[in-house]
Design a protein around this motif. Structure first.
Motif, PDB file in Angstrom:
ATOM      1  N   HIS A  33      11.401 -38.592 -91.506  1.00 11.88           N
ATOM      2  CA  HIS A  33      10.524 -39.441 -92.315  1.00 11.88           C
ATOM      3  C   HIS A  33      10.754 -38.997 -93.752  1.00 11.88           C
ATOM      4  CE1 HIS A  33       6.354 -40.602 -93.881  1.00 11.88           C
ATOM      5  NE2 HIS A  33       7.095 -41.685 -93.800  1.00 11.88           N
ATOM      6  N   THR A  72       9.846 -35.031 -93.493  1.00 13.01           N
ATOM      7  CA  THR A  72       9.418 -34.310 -92.280  1.00 13.01           C
ATOM      8  C   THR A  72      10.085 -34.922 -91.061  1.00 13.01           C
ATOM      9  OG1 THR A  72       7.507 -35.757 -92.207  1.00 13.01           O
ATOM     10  CG2 THR A  72       7.141 -33.575 -93.112  1.00 13.01           C
ATOM     11  N   VAL A  73      10.252 -34.084 -90.048  1.00 12.94           N
ATOM     12  CA  VAL A  73      10.847 -34.558 -88.796  1.00 12.94           C
ATOM     13  C   VAL A  73       9.822 -35.454 -88.092  1.00 12.94           C
ATOM     14  CG1 VAL A  73      11.669 -33.842 -86.520  1.00 12.94           C
ATOM     15  CG2 VAL A  73      12.319 -32.533 -88.556  1.00 12.94           C
ATOM     16  N   ALA A  74      10.256 -36.692 -87.775  1.00  7.09           N
ATOM     17  CA  ALA A  74       9.366 -37.617 -87.068  1.00  7.09           C
ATOM     18  C   ALA A  74       9.629 -37.562 -85.560  1.00  7.09           C
ATOM     19  CB  ALA A  74       9.583 -39.041 -87.581  1.00  7.09           C
ATOM     20  N   ALA A  75      10.890 -37.316 -85.168  1.00  7.50           N
ATOM     21  CA  ALA A  75      11.255 -37.232 -83.745  1.00  7.50           C
ATOM     22  C   ALA A  75      12.602 -36.544 -83.632  1.00  7.50           C
ATOM     23  CB  ALA A  75      11.342 -38.643 -83.153  1.00  7.50           C
ATOM     24  N   ARG A  84      11.310 -29.453 -84.753  1.00  6.96           N
ATOM     25  CA  ARG A  84      10.158 -30.050 -84.068  1.00  6.96           C
ATOM     26  C   ARG A  84       9.516 -31.067 -85.000  1.00  6.96           C
ATOM     27  NH1 ARG A  84       8.881 -26.662 -79.953  1.00  6.96           N
ATOM     28  NH2 ARG A  84       9.739 -24.603 -80.224  1.00  6.96           N
ATOM     29  N   PRO A  85       8.858 -32.068 -84.454  1.00  8.89           N
ATOM     30  CA  PRO A  85       8.149 -33.020 -85.306  1.00  8.89           C
ATOM     31  C   PRO A  85       7.223 -32.283 -86.276  1.00  8.89           C
ATOM     32  CG  PRO A  85       8.205 -33.843 -83.065  1.00  8.89           C
ATOM     33  CD  PRO A  85       8.786 -32.454 -83.023  1.00  8.89           C
ATOM     34  N   GLY A  86       7.237 -32.700 -87.511  1.00 14.55           N
ATOM     35  CA  GLY A  86       6.381 -32.069 -88.528  1.00 14.55           C
ATOM     36  C   GLY A  86       7.120 -31.058 -89.392  1.00 14.55           C
ATOM     37  N   TYR A 105      12.817 -44.013 -93.230  1.00 13.41           N
ATOM     38  CA  TYR A 105      13.320 -43.181 -92.120  1.00 13.41           C
ATOM     39  C   TYR A 105      14.842 -43.202 -92.083  1.00 13.41           C
ATOM     40  CZ  TYR A 105       8.585 -43.294 -90.228  1.00 13.41           C
ATOM     41  OH  TYR A 105       7.231 -43.147 -90.068  1.00 13.41           O
TER      42      TYR A 105
END
Ligand SMILES: NC(=O)c1ccc[n+]([C@@H]2O[C@H](COP(=O)([O-])OP(=O)(O)OC[C@H]3O[C@@H](n4cnc5c(N)ncnc54)[C@H](OP(=O)(O)O)[C@@H]3O)[C@@H](O)[C@H]2O)c1
Length: 319
Positions: A33, A72-75, A84-86, A105
Protein backbone atom coordinates in the motif's frame (compact mmCIF):
# COMPACT_ATOMS: atom_id res chain seq x y z
CA UNK A 1 -7.41 1.92 -6.77
CA UNK A 2 -6.43 5.45 -7.73
CA UNK A 3 -3.49 5.55 -10.13
CA UNK A 4 -1.79 7.67 -12.74
CA UNK A 5 -1.51 5.59 -15.88
CA UNK A 6 -1.10 6.11 -19.60
CA UNK A 7 -3.08 4.52 -22.45
CA UNK A 8 -0.26 5.09 -24.94
CA UNK A 9 3.31 6.38 -24.85
CA UNK A 10 3.44 10.15 -25.10
CA UNK A 11 4.02 13.59 -23.65
CA UNK A 12 2.83 15.07 -20.38
CA UNK A 13 -0.80 15.02 -21.65
CA UNK A 14 -0.69 11.21 -21.73
CA UNK A 15 -0.76 11.10 -17.90
CA UNK A 16 -4.27 10.30 -16.69
CA UNK A 17 -5.76 9.78 -13.27
CA UNK A 18 -7.48 6.39 -13.61
CA UNK A 19 -9.33 3.96 -11.37
CA UNK A 20 -7.81 0.51 -11.92
CA UNK A 21 -8.11 -2.87 -10.18
CA UNK A 22 -5.69 -3.48 -7.29
CA UNK A 23 -3.02 -5.86 -8.70
CA UNK A 24 -3.33 -9.50 -7.57
CA UNK A 25 -0.46 -10.60 -5.37
CA UNK A 26 1.49 -13.60 -6.77
CA UNK A 27 3.04 -16.36 -4.60
CA UNK A 28 6.47 -14.65 -4.42
CA UNK A 29 5.15 -11.09 -4.25
CA UNK A 30 4.29 -8.41 -1.74
CA UNK A 31 1.31 -6.12 -2.18
CA UNK A 32 2.46 -2.69 -1.02
CA UNK A 33 0.00 0.00 0.00
CA UNK A 34 2.01 2.93 -1.32
CA UNK A 35 2.16 6.19 0.62
CA UNK A 36 4.99 7.90 -1.28
CA UNK A 37 6.21 7.30 -4.83
CA UNK A 38 9.46 8.69 -6.18
CA UNK A 39 9.35 10.96 -9.22
CA UNK A 40 12.50 10.13 -11.16
CA UNK A 41 14.42 12.19 -13.65
CA UNK A 42 13.89 9.23 -16.03
CA UNK A 43 10.07 9.08 -15.62
CA UNK A 44 9.43 11.19 -18.76
CA UNK A 45 11.62 8.68 -20.66
CA UNK A 46 9.41 5.85 -19.39
CA UNK A 47 6.27 7.83 -20.28
CA UNK A 48 7.54 8.34 -23.83
CA UNK A 49 8.22 4.61 -24.27
CA UNK A 50 12.01 4.87 -23.98
CA UNK A 51 12.42 1.85 -21.68
CA UNK A 52 9.96 -0.26 -23.74
CA UNK A 53 12.01 0.43 -26.87
CA UNK A 54 15.37 -0.07 -25.15
CA UNK A 55 14.39 -3.34 -23.42
CA UNK A 56 12.14 -4.41 -26.34
CA UNK A 57 9.04 -5.30 -24.36
CA UNK A 58 5.42 -5.03 -25.43
CA UNK A 59 3.59 -2.97 -22.85
CA UNK A 60 0.12 -3.64 -21.58
CA UNK A 61 -1.97 -0.49 -21.41
CA UNK A 62 -3.11 1.13 -19.23
CA UNK A 63 0.47 1.30 -17.96
CA UNK A 64 0.97 2.60 -14.41
CA UNK A 65 4.15 4.71 -14.26
CA UNK A 66 6.63 5.05 -11.42
CA UNK A 67 9.78 3.17 -10.48
CA UNK A 68 9.84 3.19 -6.69
CA UNK A 69 7.91 3.90 -3.54
CA UNK A 70 7.29 3.08 0.10
CA UNK A 71 4.35 2.31 2.35
CA UNK A 72 2.99 -0.65 4.27
CA UNK A 73 2.57 -4.29 3.37
CA UNK A 74 -1.10 -4.95 2.55
CA UNK A 75 -0.73 -8.68 1.72
CA UNK A 76 1.95 -11.27 0.96
CA UNK A 77 2.05 -14.25 -1.38
CA UNK A 78 2.09 -17.77 0.05
CA UNK A 79 5.86 -18.29 -0.33
CA UNK A 80 6.86 -14.97 1.25
CA UNK A 81 7.90 -15.23 4.89
CA UNK A 82 10.09 -12.11 5.36
CA UNK A 83 7.18 -9.67 5.53
CA UNK A 84 3.85 -9.37 7.33
CA UNK A 85 0.88 -7.10 6.70
CA UNK A 86 1.51 -3.74 8.34
CA UNK A 87 5.32 -3.79 7.95
CA UNK A 88 6.77 -0.51 6.67
CA UNK A 89 8.66 -1.20 3.44
CA UNK A 90 10.13 0.31 0.31
CA UNK A 91 10.25 -1.29 -3.11
CA UNK A 92 11.34 -1.10 -6.74
CA UNK A 93 8.73 -1.03 -9.51
CA UNK A 94 10.69 0.00 -12.61
CA UNK A 95 9.59 -2.29 -15.47
CA UNK A 96 7.33 -4.13 -13.02
CA UNK A 97 4.92 -6.17 -15.17
CA UNK A 98 2.12 -5.57 -12.62
CA UNK A 99 2.49 -1.81 -12.70
CA UNK A 100 4.46 1.04 -11.18
CA UNK A 101 4.27 3.17 -8.07
CA UNK A 102 2.11 6.09 -9.26
CA UNK A 103 -0.80 4.27 -7.58
CA UNK A 104 -2.28 3.30 -4.24
CA UNK A 105 -1.02 -0.29 -4.55
CA UNK A 106 1.70 -2.26 -6.35
CA UNK A 107 2.42 -6.02 -6.39
CA UNK A 108 6.21 -6.41 -6.29
CA UNK A 109 8.56 -9.44 -6.24
CA UNK A 110 9.60 -9.88 -2.59
CA UNK A 111 13.32 -9.72 -3.57
CA UNK A 112 12.77 -6.11 -4.59
CA UNK A 113 11.09 -5.12 -1.33
CA UNK A 114 12.84 -4.21 1.91
CA UNK A 115 12.04 -3.08 5.41
CA UNK A 116 12.86 0.61 5.88
CA UNK A 117 16.37 0.98 7.33
CA UNK A 118 17.55 3.27 10.12
CA UNK A 119 15.40 6.16 11.14
CA UNK A 120 14.13 6.95 7.64
CA UNK A 121 10.48 7.94 7.39
CA UNK A 122 8.15 6.34 4.83
CA UNK A 123 8.20 9.67 2.97
CA UNK A 124 11.99 9.58 2.71
CA UNK A 125 12.16 5.86 1.90
CA UNK A 126 9.66 6.22 -0.96
CA UNK A 127 11.78 8.79 -2.75
CA UNK A 128 15.03 6.90 -2.33
CA UNK A 129 15.20 3.40 -3.88
CA UNK A 130 16.36 3.83 -7.50
CA UNK A 131 18.64 6.80 -6.80
CA UNK A 132 20.14 5.15 -3.70
CA UNK A 133 20.87 1.84 -5.45
CA UNK A 134 22.30 3.77 -8.39
CA UNK A 135 24.56 5.73 -6.02
CA UNK A 136 25.69 2.50 -4.34
CA UNK A 137 26.27 0.60 -7.61
CA UNK A 138 28.42 3.49 -8.79
CA UNK A 139 30.49 3.84 -5.63
CA UNK A 140 30.82 0.16 -4.78
CA UNK A 141 30.51 -2.12 -7.84
CA UNK A 142 31.76 0.29 -10.53
CA UNK A 143 34.35 2.41 -8.72
CA UNK A 144 35.28 -0.03 -5.94
CA UNK A 145 35.65 2.98 -3.63
CA UNK A 146 37.89 2.35 -0.61
CA UNK A 147 38.31 4.10 2.75
CA UNK A 148 40.57 7.20 2.62
CA UNK A 149 40.30 7.53 -1.17
CA UNK A 150 39.28 10.92 -2.54
CA UNK A 151 36.10 11.07 -4.61
CA UNK A 152 34.36 13.85 -6.49
CA UNK A 153 30.56 13.63 -6.59
CA UNK A 154 29.46 15.86 -9.47
CA UNK A 155 25.77 16.83 -9.18
CA UNK A 156 26.04 16.28 -5.44
CA UNK A 157 22.84 18.10 -4.44
CA UNK A 158 20.66 16.06 -6.85
CA UNK A 159 18.82 12.77 -6.37
CA UNK A 160 21.70 10.32 -6.73
CA UNK A 161 24.31 12.87 -5.68
CA UNK A 162 23.09 13.73 -2.18
CA UNK A 163 22.73 10.03 -1.35
CA UNK A 164 26.15 9.26 -2.85
CA UNK A 165 27.76 11.91 -0.62
CA UNK A 166 26.37 10.18 2.48
CA UNK A 167 27.19 6.63 1.30
CA UNK A 168 30.74 7.61 0.32
CA UNK A 169 31.30 9.13 3.77
CA UNK A 170 30.06 5.88 5.35
CA UNK A 171 32.50 3.92 3.17
CA UNK A 172 35.20 6.14 4.70
CA UNK A 173 36.15 8.16 1.62
CA UNK A 174 37.06 11.86 1.46
CA UNK A 175 34.25 13.58 -0.41
CA UNK A 176 34.59 16.57 -2.72
CA UNK A 177 31.03 17.60 -3.60
CA UNK A 178 30.08 19.66 -6.65
CA UNK A 179 26.61 21.01 -5.90
CA UNK A 180 24.13 23.27 -7.69
CA UNK A 181 23.49 26.75 -6.25
CA UNK A 182 23.92 28.19 -2.77
CA UNK A 183 21.12 25.97 -1.46
CA UNK A 184 22.80 22.89 -2.94
CA UNK A 185 26.12 23.84 -1.34
CA UNK A 186 24.40 24.23 2.04
CA UNK A 187 22.70 20.84 1.73
CA UNK A 188 25.95 19.01 0.91
CA UNK A 189 27.79 20.69 3.78
CA UNK A 190 24.99 19.65 6.12
CA UNK A 191 25.20 16.05 4.84
CA UNK A 192 28.89 15.85 5.75
CA UNK A 193 30.84 16.37 2.51
CA UNK A 194 34.43 17.41 3.27
CA UNK A 195 34.59 20.19 0.68
CA UNK A 196 31.71 21.63 -1.32
CA UNK A 197 31.76 23.94 -4.35
CA UNK A 198 29.08 25.31 -6.66
CA UNK A 199 29.53 23.70 -10.08
CA UNK A 200 27.69 26.53 -11.83
CA UNK A 201 29.99 29.32 -10.66
CA UNK A 202 33.17 28.10 -8.92
CA UNK A 203 36.44 26.93 -10.49
CA UNK A 204 35.83 23.28 -9.74
CA UNK A 205 39.10 21.89 -11.13
CA UNK A 206 41.20 24.34 -9.11
CA UNK A 207 39.29 23.57 -5.90
CA UNK A 208 39.60 19.82 -6.61
CA UNK A 209 43.39 20.13 -7.04
CA UNK A 210 43.58 21.83 -3.64
CA UNK A 211 41.44 19.05 -2.17
CA UNK A 212 43.52 16.22 -3.67
CA UNK A 213 47.01 17.46 -4.53
CA UNK A 214 47.98 14.20 -6.28
CA UNK A 215 44.70 14.21 -8.21
CA UNK A 216 41.32 12.67 -7.37
CA UNK A 217 41.18 8.87 -7.07
CA UNK A 218 37.56 8.54 -8.23
CA UNK A 219 34.56 10.47 -9.50
CA UNK A 220 30.84 9.79 -9.76
CA UNK A 221 29.07 12.04 -12.26
CA UNK A 222 25.31 12.50 -12.29
CA UNK A 223 25.37 15.35 -14.82
CA UNK A 224 27.41 15.83 -17.97
CA UNK A 225 28.63 18.78 -20.03
CA UNK A 226 31.56 21.13 -20.23
CA UNK A 227 31.65 21.88 -16.47
CA UNK A 228 31.82 18.14 -15.70
CA UNK A 229 34.53 17.53 -18.31
CA UNK A 230 36.60 20.42 -16.98
CA UNK A 231 36.26 19.09 -13.43
CA UNK A 232 37.62 15.73 -14.62
CA UNK A 233 40.97 17.36 -15.45
CA UNK A 234 41.62 17.15 -11.68
CA UNK A 235 41.66 13.30 -11.75
CA UNK A 236 44.95 11.53 -11.12
CA UNK A 237 46.38 9.29 -13.82
CA UNK A 238 44.76 5.87 -13.32
CA UNK A 239 41.75 7.50 -11.61
CA UNK A 240 38.32 5.91 -12.08
CA UNK A 241 35.16 7.67 -13.28
CA UNK A 242 31.62 6.27 -13.23
CA UNK A 243 28.32 7.65 -14.49
CA UNK A 244 24.88 6.06 -14.75
CA UNK A 245 23.48 5.50 -18.23
CA UNK A 246 21.26 8.47 -18.98
CA UNK A 247 23.83 11.15 -18.10
CA UNK A 248 24.15 13.33 -21.19
CA UNK A 249 26.41 14.34 -22.81
CA UNK A 250 28.57 11.39 -21.82
CA UNK A 251 31.69 12.52 -19.97
CA UNK A 252 35.04 13.00 -21.68
CA UNK A 253 38.01 11.98 -19.56
CA UNK A 254 41.67 13.00 -19.78
CA UNK A 255 44.16 10.40 -21.01
CA UNK A 256 44.92 7.73 -18.43
CA UNK A 257 41.52 8.06 -16.74
CA UNK A 258 38.91 5.38 -17.32
CA UNK A 259 35.18 6.22 -17.45
CA UNK A 260 32.55 3.55 -17.11
CA UNK A 261 28.78 3.79 -17.66
CA UNK A 262 26.57 1.55 -15.51
CA UNK A 263 22.99 0.90 -14.40
CA UNK A 264 21.53 1.02 -10.91
CA UNK A 265 19.97 -2.43 -11.12
CA UNK A 266 18.50 -3.56 -7.78
CA UNK A 267 18.93 -7.04 -6.32
CA UNK A 268 18.71 -8.53 -2.83
CA UNK A 269 22.47 -8.27 -2.16
CA UNK A 270 22.69 -4.60 -3.16
CA UNK A 271 19.56 -3.71 -1.19
CA UNK A 272 20.98 -5.41 1.90
CA UNK A 273 24.29 -3.55 1.51
CA UNK A 274 22.48 -0.25 1.02
CA UNK A 275 20.47 -0.77 4.21
CA UNK A 276 23.61 -1.67 6.14
CA UNK A 277 25.41 1.49 4.99
CA UNK A 278 22.40 3.66 5.82
CA UNK A 279 22.50 2.23 9.33
CA UNK A 280 26.27 2.82 9.64
CA UNK A 281 26.91 5.94 11.73
CA UNK A 282 28.08 8.86 9.59
CA UNK A 283 28.94 12.52 10.22
CA UNK A 284 25.17 13.21 10.50
CA UNK A 285 22.05 11.03 10.44
CA UNK A 286 21.32 9.65 6.96
CA UNK A 287 18.76 11.81 5.20
CA UNK A 288 16.76 11.57 1.98
CA UNK A 289 16.05 15.12 0.93
CA UNK A 290 12.54 15.41 -0.54
CA UNK A 291 12.27 18.85 -2.14
CA UNK A 292 8.53 18.58 -2.76
CA UNK A 293 5.78 15.98 -2.43
CA UNK A 294 2.89 16.47 -4.88
CA UNK A 295 -0.57 14.88 -4.53
CA UNK A 296 -0.97 11.95 -6.97
CA UNK A 297 -3.52 14.04 -8.90
CA UNK A 298 -0.68 16.48 -9.70
CA UNK A 299 1.64 13.95 -11.34
CA UNK A 300 1.86 16.17 -14.44
CA UNK A 301 3.02 19.15 -12.37
CA UNK A 302 5.52 16.88 -10.61
CA UNK A 303 7.01 15.69 -13.91
CA UNK A 304 7.17 19.27 -15.20
CA UNK A 305 9.02 20.29 -12.04
CA UNK A 306 11.81 17.85 -12.99
CA UNK A 307 13.07 20.43 -15.47
CA UNK A 308 13.55 23.14 -12.82
CA UNK A 309 16.15 23.52 -10.08
CA UNK A 310 15.41 21.53 -6.90
CA UNK A 311 17.45 19.66 -4.33
CA UNK A 312 17.34 15.89 -3.74
CA UNK A 313 14.19 14.26 -5.04
CA UNK A 314 10.59 14.97 -5.98
CA UNK A 315 7.82 12.66 -4.82
CA UNK A 316 4.10 11.91 -5.03
CA UNK A 317 1.77 11.44 -2.08
CA UNK A 318 -0.19 8.39 -3.16
CA UNK A 319 -2.28 7.76 -0.03
N1 LIG B 1 21.08 4.07 -15.53
C1 LIG B 1 20.47 4.06 -14.36
O1 LIG B 1 20.29 3.01 -13.73
C2 LIG B 1 20.03 5.36 -13.76
C3 LIG B 1 19.38 5.36 -12.51
C4 LIG B 1 19.03 6.59 -11.94
C5 LIG B 1 19.30 7.77 -12.63
N2 LIG B 1 19.89 7.70 -13.85
C6 LIG B 1 20.23 8.94 -14.58
O2 LIG B 1 21.25 9.60 -13.84
C7 LIG B 1 21.12 11.02 -13.99
C8 LIG B 1 21.06 11.67 -12.62
O3 LIG B 1 19.91 11.22 -11.92
P1 LIG B 1 19.41 12.03 -10.66
O4 LIG B 1 18.17 11.38 -10.20
O5 LIG B 1 20.50 12.22 -9.71
O6 LIG B 1 19.06 13.43 -11.35
P2 LIG B 1 19.12 14.90 -10.73
O7 LIG B 1 18.46 14.90 -9.40
O8 LIG B 1 18.60 15.82 -11.77
O9 LIG B 1 20.68 15.13 -10.49
C9 LIG B 1 21.54 15.80 -11.34
C10 LIG B 1 22.03 17.00 -10.58
O10 LIG B 1 23.14 17.58 -11.24
C11 LIG B 1 23.06 18.98 -11.00
N3 LIG B 1 23.95 19.67 -11.93
C12 LIG B 1 23.86 19.82 -13.26
N4 LIG B 1 24.90 20.56 -13.71
C13 LIG B 1 25.65 20.88 -12.63
C14 LIG B 1 26.83 21.63 -12.43
N5 LIG B 1 27.48 22.22 -13.45
N6 LIG B 1 27.32 21.75 -11.17
C15 LIG B 1 26.69 21.18 -10.13
N7 LIG B 1 25.55 20.46 -10.24
C16 LIG B 1 25.06 20.32 -11.50
C17 LIG B 1 21.58 19.27 -11.18
O11 LIG B 1 21.21 20.49 -10.58
P3 LIG B 1 20.58 21.71 -11.44
O12 LIG B 1 19.50 21.10 -12.29
O13 LIG B 1 20.09 22.64 -10.41
O14 LIG B 1 21.74 22.23 -12.23
C18 LIG B 1 20.99 18.10 -10.43
O15 LIG B 1 20.84 18.40 -9.06
C19 LIG B 1 19.87 11.23 -14.85
O16 LIG B 1 20.27 11.38 -16.17
C20 LIG B 1 19.10 9.93 -14.66
O17 LIG B 1 18.24 9.64 -15.75
C21 LIG B 1 20.27 6.54 -14.42
Amino acid sequence: MKSVAIDQWGGIDALKLQTLPVPKVGPDEVLMHIETAGVGKWDPFEREGGFAKYYQFEPEFPHVLGSDGAGTVAAVGESVDRFRPGDQVYGFTLLNPKGGSYAEYAAIKADLVSHIPGKLTVQEAGAMPVDAITALRGLDDTLGLKPDESIMIFGASGGIGHLAVQLAKRIGARVFAVASGDDGVMLCKKLGADTVVDGHKDDVAEAARKFAREGLDAALLTAGGSAANKALTAMRSGGRVAYPNGVEPTPTTPEGVKAQAYDGTPDARAIEKLNRLIETPGPVAFEVHVARRFPLEQASEAQQALDKHYLGKLALKTA
